[in-house]
Design a protein around this motif. Structure first.
Motif, PDB file in Angstrom:
ATOM      1  N   ARG A 174      56.768  32.619  51.381  1.00  0.00           N
ATOM      2  CA  ARG A 174      56.326  33.975  51.034  1.00  0.00           C
ATOM      3  C   ARG A 174      54.947  34.257  51.631  1.00  0.00           C
ATOM      4  O   ARG A 174      54.691  35.353  52.152  1.00  0.00           O
ATOM      5  CB  ARG A 174      56.308  34.118  49.507  1.00  0.00           C
ATOM      6  CG  ARG A 174      55.857  35.476  49.002  1.00  0.00           C
ATOM      7  CD  ARG A 174      56.181  35.655  47.534  1.00  0.00           C
ATOM      8  NE  ARG A 174      55.689  34.579  46.710  1.00  0.00           N
ATOM      9  CZ  ARG A 174      54.413  34.450  46.292  1.00  0.00           C
ATOM     10  NH1 ARG A 174      53.512  35.355  46.670  1.00  0.00           N
ATOM     11  NH2 ARG A 174      54.047  33.456  45.511  1.00  0.00           N
ATOM     12  N   TRP A 175      54.061  33.272  51.576  1.00  0.00           N
ATOM     13  CA  TRP A 175      52.730  33.452  52.181  1.00  0.00           C
ATOM     14  C   TRP A 175      52.829  33.650  53.685  1.00  0.00           C
ATOM     15  O   TRP A 175      52.201  34.557  54.227  1.00  0.00           O
ATOM     16  CB  TRP A 175      51.860  32.223  51.902  1.00  0.00           C
ATOM     17  CG  TRP A 175      51.433  32.065  50.478  1.00  0.00           C
ATOM     18  CD1 TRP A 175      51.410  33.024  49.496  1.00  0.00           C
ATOM     19  CD2 TRP A 175      50.960  30.853  49.864  1.00  0.00           C
ATOM     20  NE1 TRP A 175      50.965  32.483  48.315  1.00  0.00           N
ATOM     21  CE2 TRP A 175      50.677  31.166  48.511  1.00  0.00           C
ATOM     22  CE3 TRP A 175      50.762  29.556  50.313  1.00  0.00           C
ATOM     23  CZ2 TRP A 175      50.191  30.200  47.609  1.00  0.00           C
ATOM     24  CZ3 TRP A 175      50.274  28.597  49.434  1.00  0.00           C
ATOM     25  CH2 TRP A 175      49.991  28.926  48.096  1.00  0.00           C
ATOM     26  N   THR A 176      53.600  32.811  54.344  1.00  0.00           N
ATOM     27  CA  THR A 176      53.685  32.939  55.801  1.00  0.00           C
ATOM     28  C   THR A 176      54.354  34.249  56.201  1.00  0.00           C
ATOM     29  O   THR A 176      53.991  34.854  57.217  1.00  0.00           O
ATOM     30  CB  THR A 176      54.415  31.740  56.439  1.00  0.00           C
ATOM     31  OG1 THR A 176      55.699  31.578  55.847  1.00  0.00           O
ATOM     32  CG2 THR A 176      53.620  30.457  56.271  1.00  0.00           C
ATOM     33  N   ASN A 177      55.314  34.721  55.411  1.00  0.00           N
ATOM     34  CA  ASN A 177      55.908  36.037  55.677  1.00  0.00           C
ATOM     35  C   ASN A 177      54.839  37.122  55.607  1.00  0.00           C
ATOM     36  O   ASN A 177      54.835  38.067  56.414  1.00  0.00           O
ATOM     37  CB  ASN A 177      57.013  36.346  54.674  1.00  0.00           C
ATOM     38  CG  ASN A 177      58.287  35.561  54.934  1.00  0.00           C
ATOM     39  OD1 ASN A 177      58.467  34.995  56.005  1.00  0.00           O
ATOM     40  ND2 ASN A 177      59.170  35.515  53.956  1.00  0.00           N
ATOM     41  N   ALA A 178      53.934  36.991  54.641  1.00  0.00           N
ATOM     42  CA  ALA A 178      52.851  37.970  54.495  1.00  0.00           C
ATOM     43  C   ALA A 178      51.929  37.937  55.710  1.00  0.00           C
ATOM     44  O   ALA A 178      51.528  38.986  56.229  1.00  0.00           O
ATOM     45  CB  ALA A 178      52.058  37.700  53.222  1.00  0.00           C
ATOM     46  N   PHE A 179      51.597  36.741  56.185  1.00  0.00           N
ATOM     47  CA  PHE A 179      50.726  36.631  57.355  1.00  0.00           C
ATOM     48  C   PHE A 179      51.372  37.283  58.575  1.00  0.00           C
ATOM     49  O   PHE A 179      50.711  37.996  59.331  1.00  0.00           O
ATOM     50  CB  PHE A 179      50.444  35.155  57.685  1.00  0.00           C
ATOM     51  CG  PHE A 179      49.872  34.337  56.548  1.00  0.00           C
ATOM     52  CD1 PHE A 179      49.128  34.943  55.541  1.00  0.00           C
ATOM     53  CD2 PHE A 179      50.072  32.972  56.482  1.00  0.00           C
ATOM     54  CE1 PHE A 179      48.608  34.190  54.489  1.00  0.00           C
ATOM     55  CE2 PHE A 179      49.552  32.211  55.454  1.00  0.00           C
ATOM     56  CZ  PHE A 179      48.822  32.820  54.442  1.00  0.00           C
ATOM     57  N   VAL A 180      52.667  37.030  58.754  1.00  0.00           N
ATOM     58  CA  VAL A 180      53.378  37.588  59.910  1.00  0.00           C
ATOM     59  C   VAL A 180      53.441  39.103  59.821  1.00  0.00           C
ATOM     60  O   VAL A 180      53.209  39.817  60.808  1.00  0.00           O
ATOM     61  CB  VAL A 180      54.799  36.995  60.011  1.00  0.00           C
ATOM     62  CG1 VAL A 180      55.621  37.744  61.057  1.00  0.00           C
ATOM     63  CG2 VAL A 180      54.732  35.515  60.357  1.00  0.00           C
TER      64      VAL A 180
END
Length: 415
Positions: A174-180
């Protein structure tokens, strides 16, 4: 007018399947202005390779995109956004969004944590993780590959190295999706606020782990990062470390997940190529490069014009946003013969731009390559006759920065 000329790269249907669009556009206008987005787009391999080396013309400082493309004045007046950001640490121009000489300092420090000897030391733990994941589905002769392998393999690898809970893969994803999404330039207002909250959540979780490693270093990448010192440079502070790890998590998770999934799809649809790596495992490192070329999990990267400058006969004005499309460059027929064919023994596969080129080449490229190599080795040893489940509808969600499968149901025979 040719229909492709009037289309925008940002259209969802183009992002899902862009390759015909690339071919038609590149043949006519390899550098063009995308009116719908207000962005210049570069599709040609040689021109992208040239541009990323012209540091005086093309700037990496596209940090404004991380806040929805707003100006500093707009950000200062956005009380809702400011209130969320105030609970965390500021975004710092470090690797992805920094120019020289700032970039040089960060690259020196981060290179210590991602050296080849350090990555090689992770190989045994990667192989163990790979086998554990395969063990979970090998006796079923089928799996949902994205969910059961392509996501958890890189997430577990990076989680261990950052002191995060391996069991909580959903949170890390979920965090990496937010960064992307913050890099995409395509967020709604609601999603923008949501991503800001998720970034702050990530920052607090990592800050606790960073503090622990400053007190007592462990044998992991986070310890190497926060304690790194080179040539008398001061160590990274909290905001710098958080920004760097944020970028590394995207490089370590999202792009590797996309490449693993696309690799498995390519093996399933090209059984002759899969048999080649089974018969000759020494081809696997080159197969990794060919998968990276074909998949290009990182579809492209932004640049901002430092000044008026020409590229490929097109004048790019100062301040213009430019999208270097790695995806297209890696299918450029001038560089790669029969570029849409998957060939695990392709002689020049490693010349791809999937990780970028020059001083801004992805610092985590060796980590990603090692995960893919280990994974392909284990697949070749343990799985035969891989094929996509009949009737499966494969889904590539539209995304400006990353192209990756959301699902990949496969069948196979246990070796």
């Amino acid at each position: 007018m040719n229909e492709a000329v009037s289309k925008s790269l940002f259209q969802p249907d183009i992002l899902v399947d862009p390759f015909e669009f690339y071919e038609e556009k590149r043949a006519k206008t390899p550098v063009f202005f995308d009116e719908a987005s207000g962005t210049y787009v570069v599709l040609d391999y040689d021109l992208i390779s040239e541009a990323v080396g012209r540091l005086d013309d093309f700037s990496n400082n596209f940090n404004a995109l991380l806040s929805g493309g707003k100006s500093e004045e707009e950000l200062e007046n956005d009380e809702e956004l400011q209130a969320i950001q105030a609970k965390g640490w500021p975004q710092v121009n470090t690797l992805l969004t920094a120019d020289q000489p700032v970039h040089t300092r960060f690259r020196k420090l981060v290179n210590l944590a991602f050296s080849m000897p350090k990555v090689n030391k992770l190989e045994d733990s990667m192989r163990e993780m790979s086998n554990e994941l395969i063990d979970n589905f090998i006796d079923k002769d089928e799996c949902e590959f994205v969910e059961e392998y392509a996501i958890p393999m890189p997430v577990r690898t990076i989680a261990v190295q950052l002191g995060l809970d391996v069991a909580d893969a959903h949170t890390i994803k979920r965090w990496t999706n937010a960064f992307v999404d913050r890099l995409s330039g395509m967020m709604t207002r609601e999603r923008q606020l949501e991503t800001e909250r998720e970034v702050v959540e990530y920052q607090h979780a990592l800050k606790a782990n960073m503090d622990e490693r400053r007190k007592e270093a462990k044998n992991d990448i986070l310890s190497d990062l926060v304690n790194a010192q080179v040539d008398g440079e001061r160590p990274l502070d909290d905001a710098e470390s958080l920004s760097i790890v944020q970028q590394l998590m995207v490089a370590g998770n999202e792009t590797t997940t996309a490449a693993l999934a696309e690799g498995m799809r390519l093996f399933a649809t090209n059984p002759d190529q899969y048999k080649k790596i089974q018969d000759d495992p020494s081809l696997i490192p080159n197969a990794v490069e060919e998968v990276l070329r074909m998949s290009s999990g990182s579809s492209g990267i932004w640049r901002v014009m430092h000044r008026d400058a020409e590229l490929g006969g097109v004048m790019l004005p100062k301040g213009a946003m430019v999208m270097m499309r790695y995806h297209a460059a890696n299918r450029d027929p001038k560089q790669f013969e029969n570029p849409n064919e998957f060939q695990v023994d392709r002689k020049n596969a490693r010349t791809h731009l999937a990780f970028g080129r020059g001083i801004h080449m992805c610092v985590g490229n060796m980590l990603s390559r090692k995960e893919m190599t280990v994974s392909f080795q284990q697949f070749a040893k343990r799985m035969d006759n891989i094929r996509i489940k009949e009737g499966a509808e494969l889904n590539y969600p539209p995304n400006m920065m990353l192209r990756g499968l959301a699902n990949l149901p496969i069948l196979f025979d246990k070796k």
